[in-house]
Motif scaffolding. Sequence first.
Motif, PDB file in Angstrom:
ATOM      1  N   ASN A 125       2.376  -0.190  -8.436  1.00 25.30           N
ATOM      2  CA  ASN A 125       3.812  -0.340  -8.243  1.00 25.30           C
ATOM      3  C   ASN A 125       4.501   0.933  -7.753  1.00 25.30           C
ATOM      4  O   ASN A 125       5.650   0.873  -7.324  1.00 25.30           O
ATOM      5  N   LEU A 126       3.817   2.060  -7.822  1.00 26.39           N
ATOM      6  CA  LEU A 126       4.454   3.316  -7.448  1.00 26.39           C
ATOM      7  C   LEU A 126       3.397   4.372  -7.161  1.00 26.39           C
ATOM      8  O   LEU A 126       2.246   4.257  -7.576  1.00 26.39           O
ATOM      9  N   SER A 127       3.804   5.394  -6.436  1.00 23.24           N
ATOM     10  CA  SER A 127       2.982   6.582  -6.217  1.00 23.24           C
ATOM     11  C   SER A 127       3.522   7.708  -7.083  1.00 23.24           C
ATOM     12  O   SER A 127       4.731   7.826  -7.280  1.00 23.24           O
ATOM     13  N   SER A 128       2.634   8.538  -7.604  1.00 26.51           N
ATOM     14  CA  SER A 128       3.086   9.652  -8.446  1.00 26.51           C
ATOM     15  C   SER A 128       4.025  10.578  -7.677  1.00 26.51           C
ATOM     16  O   SER A 128       5.030  11.052  -8.219  1.00 26.51           O
ATOM     17  N   ALA A 129       3.677  10.833  -6.431  1.00 27.35           N
ATOM     18  CA  ALA A 129       4.510  11.702  -5.594  1.00 27.35           C
ATOM     19  C   ALA A 129       4.362  11.303  -4.144  1.00 27.35           C
ATOM     20  O   ALA A 129       3.303  10.842  -3.717  1.00 27.35           O
ATOM     21  N   VAL A 130       5.443  11.467  -3.398  1.00 19.68           N
ATOM     22  CA  VAL A 130       5.422  11.242  -1.956  1.00 19.68           C
ATOM     23  C   VAL A 130       5.998  12.483  -1.295  1.00 19.68           C
ATOM     24  O   VAL A 130       7.100  12.933  -1.641  1.00 19.68           O
ATOM     25  N   VAL A 131       5.254  13.040  -0.354  1.00 21.13           N
ATOM     26  CA  VAL A 131       5.709  14.201   0.406  1.00 21.13           C
ATOM     27  C   VAL A 131       6.203  13.723   1.768  1.00 21.13           C
ATOM     28  O   VAL A 131       5.495  12.997   2.477  1.00 21.13           O
ATOM     29  N   ALA A 132       7.418  14.114   2.113  1.00 22.40           N
ATOM     30  CA  ALA A 132       7.984  13.799   3.430  1.00 22.40           C
ATOM     31  C   ALA A 132       8.633  15.065   3.960  1.00 22.40           C
ATOM     32  O   ALA A 132       9.640  15.533   3.411  1.00 22.40           O
ATOM     33  N   THR A 152       0.850  -1.199   0.000  1.00 19.66           N
ATOM     34  CA  THR A 152       0.000   0.000   0.000  1.00 19.66           C
ATOM     35  C   THR A 152       0.879   1.240   0.000  1.00 19.66           C
ATOM     36  O   THR A 152       1.977   1.237   0.574  1.00 19.66           O
ATOM     37  N   GLU A 153       0.394   2.283  -0.657  1.00 19.49           N
ATOM     38  CA  GLU A 153       1.100   3.563  -0.725  1.00 19.49           C
ATOM     39  C   GLU A 153       2.598   3.371  -1.010  1.00 19.49           C
ATOM     40  O   GLU A 153       3.461   3.758  -0.212  1.00 19.49           O
ATOM     41  N   PRO A 154       2.930   2.769  -2.157  1.00 19.78           N
ATOM     42  CA  PRO A 154       4.336   2.521  -2.481  1.00 19.78           C
ATOM     43  C   PRO A 154       5.095   3.819  -2.687  1.00 19.78           C
ATOM     44  O   PRO A 154       4.502   4.894  -2.899  1.00 19.78           O
ATOM     45  N   PRO A 155       6.413   3.763  -2.626  1.00 17.92           N
ATOM     46  CA  PRO A 155       7.203   4.982  -2.849  1.00 17.92           C
ATOM     47  C   PRO A 155       7.132   5.442  -4.299  1.00 17.92           C
ATOM     48  O   PRO A 155       6.711   4.698  -5.197  1.00 17.92           O
ATOM     49  N   ALA A 156       7.551   6.682  -4.527  1.00 14.62           N
ATOM     50  CA  ALA A 156       7.795   7.133  -5.896  1.00 14.62           C
ATOM     51  C   ALA A 156       8.887   6.248  -6.493  1.00 14.62           C
ATOM     52  O   ALA A 156       9.754   5.744  -5.773  1.00 14.62           O
ATOM     53  N   VAL A 189       9.377  16.816  -1.782  1.00 12.09           N
ATOM     54  CA  VAL A 189       8.416  16.134  -2.647  1.00 12.09           C
ATOM     55  C   VAL A 189       9.211  15.246  -3.595  1.00 12.09           C
ATOM     56  O   VAL A 189      10.010  15.743  -4.401  1.00 12.09           O
ATOM     57  N   TYR A 190       9.006  13.939  -3.481  1.00 15.28           N
ATOM     58  CA  TYR A 190       9.700  12.968  -4.320  1.00 15.28           C
ATOM     59  C   TYR A 190       8.742  12.514  -5.425  1.00 15.28           C
ATOM     60  O   TYR A 190       7.682  11.952  -5.140  1.00 15.28           O
ATOM     61  N   LEU A 191       9.118  12.759  -6.667  1.00 13.89           N
ATOM     62  CA  LEU A 191       8.277  12.400  -7.799  1.00 13.89           C
ATOM     63  C   LEU A 191       8.777  11.131  -8.466  1.00 13.89           C
ATOM     64  O   LEU A 191       9.987  10.878  -8.552  1.00 13.89           O
ATOM     65  N   SER A 192       7.836  10.335  -8.951  1.00 12.78           N
ATOM     66  CA  SER A 192       8.194   9.174  -9.753  1.00 12.78           C
ATOM     67  C   SER A 192       8.723   9.622 -11.114  1.00 12.78           C
ATOM     68  O   SER A 192       8.534  10.766 -11.542  1.00 12.78           O
TER      69      SER A 192
END
Length: 376
Positions: free
Chosen positions: A270-277, A228-232, A281-284
Amino acid sequence: MQTPPRRIVNAGTPPAAPYSHAVAADGLIYLSGVIAEDGSRQVVGKGDVRAQTRAVIERLRERLAAAGSSLDRVVSVMVYLTSAADFGAMNEEYATFWPEDPPTRTTIVAGLVLPGALVEMSMIAVPPRAERVVVHPDGWQRSPSPYSYAIRTGDTLFLSGLVSRNGRDNTVVPGDVPAQTRVVLDNAGELLRAAGMTHANVVSARVYLPDGTTFQQMNGEYRRFFATEPPARATVQAPLAGPHYNVEITLVASSAPRTVVEPGPTRNPNLSSAVVAGRRVYLSGMLGNRPDNAGDVKGQTAETLATIVRALEAAGAAADDVVDSLVYLTNLDDYAAMNDAYRAFLPGGFPARATVQSGLFAPDGVVEIMMTAVKP
């Protein structure tokens, strides 16, 4: 008080191409890819990977100094070689610059934009006095190559490119792509635990497959670790430095609050478009291939960047917040046309960037772009 925005650093004359030598933001310094050239686009050290490795790292040292940092503050290095046969010689020269606590590192084989260039490197560093802690699981041997398996700075953990190797004795763990993917991500789990994290903290991944037909095999095993909620993520076809390995994976993790962002209604398992930490902001890796722009690198670059802008806006960021970029091209003859479209994306100040040639997994895709941004 508002946090200072990104700081663009150019050591001397800014590049003619649309990137900056370095960008500093949110406690990290991102350095663009460097090849061994003399400023007039002529390769130095022709045919000598040791000389080129030395020239590349010395140039990066100069750019780190311009940004207020130094080689001993580097936390992550990406190495691109045009030939796996140069891995040993590059390693020997590289090791002389970090006699202890070397940065994390990933090395793959890729095409470089300047003919005759044998090696390119990009880096991420921290400022002086910033936290830089090597993370090493109990019972693991040191890497046989000059890199640390993981380095933590603040809430961020950088992992080296991991292959199917037993960390306790450095032996190769053979197997097909699913088996080796499992070993890689199990090893990643040990590194994450040593830093007080889990797979749920991973925010960004880069996957390298020598054999493009194994893409879905890798995905099937990969999803077991990120259900669930995979990384970019960006995945490309690229030869690896070692002949025994079928997959290599590089990860970034964060203990900061983590939010997945999807600008559209569909989700990729398999991936998330973007992950905010935190502020980052990490984009695929994004693509812009459509039926009406097949083979058109300028059109695909423009469409890719429009997709990136939508993802950034959904994450509360903007194009001017991008600090780092990685461009994959299937054909280096498209470099100038890609640059033309890319230049229009950020006319006011460019992020750090590396551009290399590799295979993509999207039918008719000729360019893929992965970015990191820092929200103000």
